[in-house]
Write a protein that holds these residues in place. Sequence first.
Motif, short mmCIF file in Angstrom:
data_model
loop_
_atom_site.label_atom_id
_atom_site.label_comp_id
_atom_site.label_asym_id
_atom_site.label_seq_id
_atom_site.Cartn_x
_atom_site.Cartn_y
_atom_site.Cartn_z
N SER A 316 -12.33 -2.06 4.23
CA SER A 316 -12.55 -0.63 4.10
C SER A 316 -13.17 -0.07 5.37
O SER A 316 -14.06 -0.68 5.95
N GLY A 317 -12.70 1.09 5.78
CA GLY A 317 -13.25 1.72 6.97
C GLY A 317 -14.41 2.64 6.70
O GLY A 317 -14.99 3.19 7.65
N GLY A 318 -14.77 2.83 5.44
CA GLY A 318 -15.88 3.71 5.10
C GLY A 318 -16.85 3.04 4.17
O GLY A 318 -16.73 1.85 3.84
N ALA A 319 -17.81 3.83 3.72
CA ALA A 319 -18.84 3.28 2.83
C ALA A 319 -18.32 3.07 1.42
O ALA A 319 -18.75 2.16 0.72
N ASP A 320 -17.38 3.91 1.01
CA ASP A 320 -16.82 3.81 -0.33
C ASP A 320 -15.39 3.27 -0.26
O ASP A 320 -14.49 3.95 0.23
N PRO A 321 -15.15 2.05 -0.72
CA PRO A 321 -13.80 1.50 -0.70
C PRO A 321 -12.88 2.26 -1.65
O PRO A 321 -13.30 2.75 -2.69
N ARG A 322 -11.62 2.34 -1.29
CA ARG A 322 -10.65 3.09 -2.07
C ARG A 322 -9.94 2.17 -3.05
O ARG A 322 -9.72 0.99 -2.80
N ARG A 323 -9.53 2.76 -4.17
CA ARG A 323 -8.72 2.10 -5.17
C ARG A 323 -7.52 2.99 -5.47
O ARG A 323 -7.69 4.15 -5.87
N MET A 324 -6.32 2.47 -5.26
CA MET A 324 -5.10 3.25 -5.50
C MET A 324 -4.16 2.44 -6.37
O MET A 324 -3.99 1.23 -6.16
N ALA A 325 -3.54 3.10 -7.36
CA ALA A 325 -2.63 2.42 -8.28
C ALA A 325 -1.39 3.28 -8.48
O ALA A 325 -1.50 4.48 -8.77
N THR A 326 -0.23 2.68 -8.33
CA THR A 326 1.06 3.34 -8.59
C THR A 326 1.80 2.55 -9.66
O THR A 326 2.14 1.38 -9.45
N GLY A 327 2.02 3.17 -10.80
CA GLY A 327 2.70 2.50 -11.90
C GLY A 327 1.79 1.63 -12.75
O GLY A 327 2.26 1.00 -13.69
N ILE A 328 0.51 1.57 -12.42
CA ILE A 328 -0.46 0.76 -13.15
C ILE A 328 -1.65 1.65 -13.51
O ILE A 328 -2.06 2.51 -12.71
N ASP A 329 -2.17 1.46 -14.70
CA ASP A 329 -3.30 2.26 -15.15
C ASP A 329 -4.48 2.09 -14.20
O ASP A 329 -4.91 0.96 -13.91
N PHE A 330 -5.00 3.22 -13.70
CA PHE A 330 -6.08 3.17 -12.73
C PHE A 330 -7.34 2.56 -13.32
O PHE A 330 -8.04 1.79 -12.64
N ASN A 331 -7.64 2.88 -14.56
CA ASN A 331 -8.83 2.29 -15.19
C ASN A 331 -8.69 0.78 -15.36
O ASN A 331 -9.68 0.05 -15.28
N ARG A 332 -7.46 0.33 -15.57
CA ARG A 332 -7.24 -1.12 -15.67
C ARG A 332 -7.48 -1.79 -14.33
O ARG A 332 -8.00 -2.91 -14.25
N LEU A 333 -7.10 -1.13 -13.25
CA LEU A 333 -7.35 -1.67 -11.92
C LEU A 333 -8.85 -1.79 -11.65
O LEU A 333 -9.32 -2.81 -11.11
N LEU A 334 -9.61 -0.78 -12.04
CA LEU A 334 -11.06 -0.84 -11.85
C LEU A 334 -11.66 -1.99 -12.65
O LEU A 334 -12.58 -2.67 -12.18
N LYS A 350 -16.19 -4.35 -0.28
CA LYS A 350 -16.01 -3.99 1.12
C LYS A 350 -14.55 -3.84 1.49
O LYS A 350 -14.23 -3.77 2.68
N HIS A 351 -13.67 -3.82 0.51
CA HIS A 351 -12.24 -3.77 0.77
C HIS A 351 -11.57 -2.66 -0.03
O HIS A 351 -11.98 -2.36 -1.16
N ASP A 352 -10.54 -2.07 0.55
CA ASP A 352 -9.66 -1.16 -0.18
C ASP A 352 -8.64 -1.99 -0.96
O ASP A 352 -8.12 -2.99 -0.44
N VAL A 353 -8.36 -1.57 -2.19
CA VAL A 353 -7.40 -2.28 -3.03
C VAL A 353 -6.30 -1.30 -3.44
O VAL A 353 -6.59 -0.27 -4.07
N ILE A 354 -5.07 -1.62 -3.07
CA ILE A 354 -3.91 -0.79 -3.39
C ILE A 354 -2.92 -1.65 -4.16
O ILE A 354 -2.53 -2.72 -3.69
N VAL A 355 -2.51 -1.20 -5.34
CA VAL A 355 -1.59 -1.97 -6.18
C VAL A 355 -0.39 -1.10 -6.54
O VAL A 355 -0.48 0.13 -6.56
N ASN A 356 0.72 -1.76 -6.84
CA ASN A 356 1.96 -1.04 -7.12
C ASN A 356 2.84 -1.88 -8.04
O ASN A 356 2.95 -3.10 -7.86
N ALA A 357 3.44 -1.22 -9.02
CA ALA A 357 4.48 -1.84 -9.86
C ALA A 357 5.83 -1.44 -9.28
O ALA A 357 6.17 -0.25 -9.28
N ILE A 358 6.59 -2.40 -8.80
CA ILE A 358 7.82 -2.13 -8.06
C ILE A 358 8.89 -1.59 -9.00
O ILE A 358 9.02 -2.00 -10.16
N GLY A 359 9.68 -0.64 -8.47
CA GLY A 359 10.82 -0.11 -9.23
C GLY A 359 10.55 1.18 -9.95
O GLY A 359 11.43 1.69 -10.65
N GLY A 360 9.36 1.76 -9.80
CA GLY A 360 9.06 3.00 -10.48
C GLY A 360 8.70 2.85 -11.93
O GLY A 360 8.57 3.84 -12.65
#
Length: 471
Positions: A316-334, A350-360
């Motif tokens: 992560s480049g900032g103090a607050d790491p980012r969490r991004m989810a596409t196709g997956i419940d954001f609360n489940r990712l947390l 200390k890391h950004d976490v980005i997740v994606n379910a392929i295919g829409g």
Amino acid sequence: MPRPRVSYSCTACGAGSSRWEGRCPRCETWGSLVEVTAESSDLATGVLEPAPPPAALTSVMEQAATQPSRIAVSTMPELMTVLGGGVIPGSVVLLGGEPGIGKSTLLLQIASVLGQAGASVVYVAGEESPEQIALRAARLSLAGGGVTLSSETNIDALLQALSDSPPNLLLIDSIQTLRTDAGSSAGTVAQVRECGARLVEWGRRRGVSIIMTGHVTKDGAIAGPRVLEHAVDVVLYLEGEGLGPYRVARCVKNRFGSTDEIAVLEMTDSGLREVGDPSAALTQERTSTAPGSIVTPIVEGTRPLLVEIQALVAPSGGADPRRMATGIDFNRLLLICAVLSRRLRLPLGKHDVIVNAIGGLRVTSPSADLALALAIVSSLRDVPAAPDLAAVGEIGLTGDIRRVPQLQRRINEAARRGYRRIIAPPDAVPALETVITVVPVATLHEAVELALSEYPQPSDLEVSSPGGRSP
């Protein structure tokens, strides 16, 4: 001149109020009350018809014993399965989706197929002119026999014109463009509620099947009062990534069949076509040597299919790491990130976490928890999993792996697509006819050690993933 009557209506649930409030008193949604101006004689503006005589209980039971005939589209059997086998005469289907997802294209294809089959179809184009509909039909190489176009958006004039010769199927594109003679404009809560109620009542009395599209809000829900979804028989959502080829028709309400059924469609030059093997389509472009990629079997309705879960973990480049989810419940990712940080001591803070379910595809089942966690750990360690490995299981807050429903069907689907190992909850046993090895694990720590204990050998990296390809 009757005096205008001012009231307020909630755009989320349709509740009415005599005065404006910051929060809806029923659903407690902030800022959802909008002003509705109506004449005191609004109830008399509609086309009212005499109610039918009461039916005897014996005749009702006799009708219930007979199977109703259904209107089916022969070129889309999967979509008809989602609808419970077809559209029942007198039923109303509400189709929602984001702009550009393919709602109008799907309606036009349904109209063309049924029109060629001899059914009488009326297509009400409230958002496009008949010339635009004709150009789209020509682009998709669709025949227009048996299909009548109408651009009438006044609900009273439309129903009066159709009452003399009711069609077999009425297509409305969209419900937000229809209006009554009331003072408010089309698309308001009062107009959508009134037009929807009149269409439902008119269609049921005459046995006319109605399919109408609806706009969606930024949250993905159909715009307008919630009472509209309660009034219709079937609520269908068309989901997917606007720039991607795949669309998912998901049924969330069905009075004539099961809910949560899906049909996977592909947008092509000739319109939407059904995907015969969704598992192969959703995993065919998977790169087996890439870290952060895990395949998991899910069940949508009665259909098992494989989905690729991808994760990218970066400093992560900032103090607050980012969490991004596409196709997956954001609360489940947390939840998964919290379990990994606490139980496995991973430095995800200390890391950004980005997740994606392929295919829409939108994955909401907790059965994908284990695959999501393994994908995150794989990306963090920069170690790919074996190309023939799949994972399924729900993760508890203590880091334990819990059973999921219809586990055997999920295992069989992974075996059908050529996967040789699957990490699953305890007590999972493969069927006798399958050649897949089931690796039961009780904790998340065991699953990570088994899936990512060592980096695959160079010979293994050259092997394509089942249903996928190597770079």
